[in-house]
Design a protein around this motif. Structure first.
Motif: not given
Length: 249
Positions: A34-47
């Motif tokens: 859900m978190a990856a779908k709501s923003g970037s798949p890069d954890p560095g860019m997606n808090p």
């Protein structure tokens, strides 16, 4: 010791955490997707994704599982989940908050309502009990991360509200809205945290007897056994005597 913490303590002593590991991984994977779908798949860019991955690592979720959950968000057929919060009362007038991630509100709502009804509780409307809790961020570090003074200084610099230290480690608290920025600042100063998560902490607790405690624990256990339910919080307290009995049961 209150509510959810006591429940986790009892379940840990009974050894049920290991038995539920597969189910925990399923829920963690859903949060990551859900978190990856709501923003970037890069954890560095997606808090939000970074926090979900940190939570998974704390539970020793395999790296392959984490990567699969992120990749699943990229697929055209990826499920669409939404966050839903349910609130109600358990036996003894104990307030309960249930957080869920679901792709079917009707299914999840019916299951949560049935759990409350089966165990002598009542499901209320959203907002009916949340005023008895504070929505906070909690960031945990191991004892080795530094002295109590060092941790408190780092917490203040990171914009957190408080830091408490004991033999089990350091617990830093902050507002819910400040969790992402505080966690990032602390990671730069202290390294990776043991856990970073949002919680509902009771600001008003209800002490219950053994019978009510048993019913409450059964309700929480039923709720947490549902794949759609991510977290359950309750504002009950039990005496050490009752806790010992429940642990031995």
């Amino acid at each position: 010791m209150a509510g959810h913490s006591q429940f986790k303590n009892i379940m840990h002593r009974k050894g049920k955490q290991d038995a539920a590991r597969a189910k925990a991984f399923t829920k963690l994977a859903r949060e990551i997707t859900m978190a990856a779908k709501s923003g970037s798949p890069d954890p560095g860019m997606n808090p939000k994704l970074r926090l979900a991955i940190q939570a998974a690592r704390v539970e020793n979720m395999p790296k392959d599982n984490i990567e699969r959950a992120i990749k699943k968000a990229q697929g055209a057929d990826a499920d669409t989940f939404e966050s839903v919060r349910y609130e109600g009362y358990a036996p003894g007038g104990v307030a309960v908050i249930v957080e869920a991630l679901t792709d079917n509100r009707n299914r999840t709502g019916a299951a949560v309502r049935a759990a409350f009804s089966k165990h002598g509780g009542n499901l209320g409307s959203t907002g009916s009990v949340s005023h008895m809790f504070d929505h906070l961020g909690e960031i945990r570090y191991a004892t080795e991360a530094g002295s109590a003074d060092d941790i408190l200084e780092a917490a203040v610099e990171a914009g957190a509200d408080d830091a408490a230290s004991d033999d089990s480690g350091h617990l830093i608290t902050c507002t819910f809205d400040n969790l992402g920025s505080a966690a990032s600042a602390l990671e730069e100063k202290l390294g990776a945290a043991e856990s970073v998560k949002a919680v509902w902490r009771p600001n008003l607790s209800t002490e219950v007897d053994e019978d009510h405690a048993n019913s409450i624990l059964k309700l929480i256990s039923t709720l947490e056994d549902d794949d759609d339910v991510q977290n359950v919080y309750a504002n009950f307290e039990v005496s050490e005597e009752v806790l010992s009995k429940l642990t031995a049961a």
